[in-house]
Design an enzyme around this catalytic site. Structure first.
Site, PDB file in Angstrom:
ATOM      1  N   ILE A  39       0.853  -1.190   0.000  1.00  0.00           N
ATOM      2  CA  ILE A  39       0.000   0.000   0.000  1.00  0.00           C
ATOM      3  C   ILE A  39       0.888   1.237   0.000  1.00  0.00           C
ATOM      4  O   ILE A  39       1.655   1.457   0.946  1.00  0.00           O
ATOM      5  CB  ILE A  39      -0.928   0.035   1.228  1.00  0.00           C
ATOM      6  CG1 ILE A  39      -1.764  -1.247   1.312  1.00  0.00           C
ATOM      7  CG2 ILE A  39      -1.841   1.259   1.178  1.00  0.00           C
ATOM      8  CD1 ILE A  39      -2.589  -1.359   2.580  1.00  0.00           C
ATOM      9  N   THR A  40       0.800   2.047  -1.035  1.00  0.00           N
ATOM     10  CA  THR A  40       1.561   3.300  -1.038  1.00  0.00           C
ATOM     11  C   THR A  40       0.828   4.316  -0.156  1.00  0.00           C
ATOM     12  O   THR A  40      -0.400   4.366  -0.142  1.00  0.00           O
ATOM     13  CB  THR A  40       1.715   3.860  -2.462  1.00  0.00           C
ATOM     14  OG1 THR A  40       0.437   4.245  -2.978  1.00  0.00           O
ATOM     15  CG2 THR A  40       2.340   2.826  -3.390  1.00  0.00           C
ATOM     16  N   GLY A  41       1.593   5.100   0.582  1.00  0.00           N
ATOM     17  CA  GLY A  41       0.966   6.064   1.482  1.00  0.00           C
ATOM     18  C   GLY A  41       0.151   5.398   2.569  1.00  0.00           C
ATOM     19  O   GLY A  41      -0.844   5.950   3.036  1.00  0.00           O
ATOM     20  N   ASN A  43       0.726   5.073   5.579  1.00  0.00           N
ATOM     21  CA  ASN A  43       1.015   5.580   6.929  1.00  0.00           C
ATOM     22  C   ASN A  43      -0.061   6.500   7.472  1.00  0.00           C
ATOM     23  O   ASN A  43      -0.015   6.899   8.636  1.00  0.00           O
ATOM     24  CB  ASN A  43       2.349   6.333   6.921  1.00  0.00           C
ATOM     25  CG  ASN A  43       2.328   7.524   5.987  1.00  0.00           C
ATOM     26  OD1 ASN A  43       2.217   7.344   4.771  1.00  0.00           O
ATOM     27  ND2 ASN A  43       2.416   8.725   6.518  1.00  0.00           N
ATOM     28  N   GLY A 154       5.717  -8.007 -13.179  1.00  0.00           N
ATOM     29  CA  GLY A 154       6.170  -9.394 -13.302  1.00  0.00           C
ATOM     30  C   GLY A 154       5.831 -10.212 -12.077  1.00  0.00           C
ATOM     31  O   GLY A 154       5.348 -11.347 -12.185  1.00  0.00           O
ATOM     32  N   TYR A 192      -5.031  18.438 -10.771  1.00  0.00           N
ATOM     33  CA  TYR A 192      -5.486  17.331  -9.931  1.00  0.00           C
ATOM     34  C   TYR A 192      -6.571  16.526 -10.650  1.00  0.00           C
ATOM     35  O   TYR A 192      -6.526  15.284 -10.665  1.00  0.00           O
ATOM     36  CB  TYR A 192      -6.019  17.874  -8.612  1.00  0.00           C
ATOM     37  CG  TYR A 192      -6.548  16.815  -7.680  1.00  0.00           C
ATOM     38  CD1 TYR A 192      -5.676  15.998  -6.956  1.00  0.00           C
ATOM     39  CD2 TYR A 192      -7.917  16.615  -7.522  1.00  0.00           C
ATOM     40  CE1 TYR A 192      -6.158  15.024  -6.104  1.00  0.00           C
ATOM     41  CE2 TYR A 192      -8.401  15.636  -6.672  1.00  0.00           C
ATOM     42  CZ  TYR A 192      -7.519  14.844  -5.968  1.00  0.00           C
ATOM     43  OH  TYR A 192      -8.004  13.864  -5.134  1.00  0.00           O
TER      44      TYR A 192
END
Length: 308
Positions: A39-41, A43, A154, A192
């Site tokens: 999971i990016t971000g 935090n 991959g 955005y």
């Protein structure tokens, strides 16, 4: 009489706001034991709530974050809330292409599988630039996740059935992509909107390319969420938005429900490439349904990040 009218009006307003903020919850109870989730971000905000929910289901959860101190604090919280010790963080700065490549190199060295990739991290409408001279919104929200996903594709194919979930927003409908100036940064809100439209086209083209290969892709609008996105703005704006978010936005744990739904529910696999909100597959507006534009954006993105 005046007091009764005031109380009645306040009650009506309260009920109306509650009705406007209602959201479906993910009711699927599937376990994820033996699965690896990135999971990016992860935090903060929706990313952290997603991490908690998937860790509670037994997944090995890795959060990508550029701030080690905040990441470690989040990891400890996720472990405590989920009662799962198999949670860790790795350094990842999506505004720097070299950082993304370094992250993927280390990830592929350490990890044997990747079952669910959640492209969650994002930048709001700010007038700023990445380390590689892309507008911050387009560079982080689209190009960073585009490169990350491609470098990990991959391993995703080796771990089939696997899923790629990319967070977008309903504001995608307010702008079109301009291939003469994909790096548009004149009006931050428009930039955005374009980055969120790019997220949708990226998901569609990824799903087309992975058809029959065991990798499915979904774009998710989590709703308007009470997250910390206002930290990029002035104190006065933050104070104003705190009031607005309290009244109209949903908590992060509610915003994460559609992401969780797309991560675990079997029914979503029939809608690979689709757009989800409120735990449902939602029809897109015509502005985002051109396969030719999706393919053109993919090829342009390959050139911009150095994959072509």
């Amino acid at each position: 009489m005046y007091l009764l009218c005031t109380i009645g009006a306040s009650l009506i307003c309260f009920l109306l706001l509650k009705w406007m903020k209602r959201r479906r919850l993910c009711m699927d109870i599937k376990r994820l034991d033996g699965k690896t989730v990135l999971i990016t971000g992860g935090n903060s905000g929706v990313g952290k709530e997603t991490a908690v929910a998937l860790a509670m289901r037994g997944a090995r959860v890795i959060i990508g974050c550029r701030d080690p101190e905040r990441a470690e604090k989040a990891v400890q919280e996720i472990k405590m809330r989920s009662h799962n010790l198999n949670v860790l963080h790795m350094h990842l700065d999506l505004s720097n292409l070299r950082s993304i490549r370094d992250f993927c190199h280390k990830f592929l060295e350490k990890e044997q599988r990747l079952d669910i990739l959640v492209n969650n991290a994002g930048m709001p409408s700010v007038l700023d630039w990445t380390d590689d001279s892309f507008s911050m919104c387009f560079g982080v929200n689209h190009l960073g996740h585009f490169l990350l996903t491609n470098l990990l594709l991959g391993l995703l194919k080796e771990s089939t059935p696997s899923r790629v979930i990319t967070l977008t927003c309903s504001v995608y409908k307010f702008q079109k992509l301009d291939f003469q100036d994909l790096n548009y940064n004149l009006f931050p809100f428009f930039t955005y909107c374009r980055s969120k439209l790019a997220n949708i086209y990226f998901t569609q083209e990824l799903a087309r390319m992975m058809e029959g290969k065991g990798v499915t892709a979904y774009s998710v609008h989590p709703g308007y969420v009470q997250s910390n996105w206002t930290c990029h703005y002035s104190i006065l704006f933050r104070m104003l938005m705190q009031v607005v978010m309290f009244m109209f936005f949903v908590p992060c744990e509610v915003g994460a429900q559609t992401v969780i739904h797309c991560a675990v529910a079997d029914e979503v696999t029939q809608h690979s490439g689709g757009y989800f909100s409120d735990c449902r597959h939602i029809a897109l507006q015509s502005i985002s349904k051109d396969p030719g534009v999706a393919k053109k954006l993919w090829e342009a993105s390959e050139r911009l990040v150095g994959l072509a």
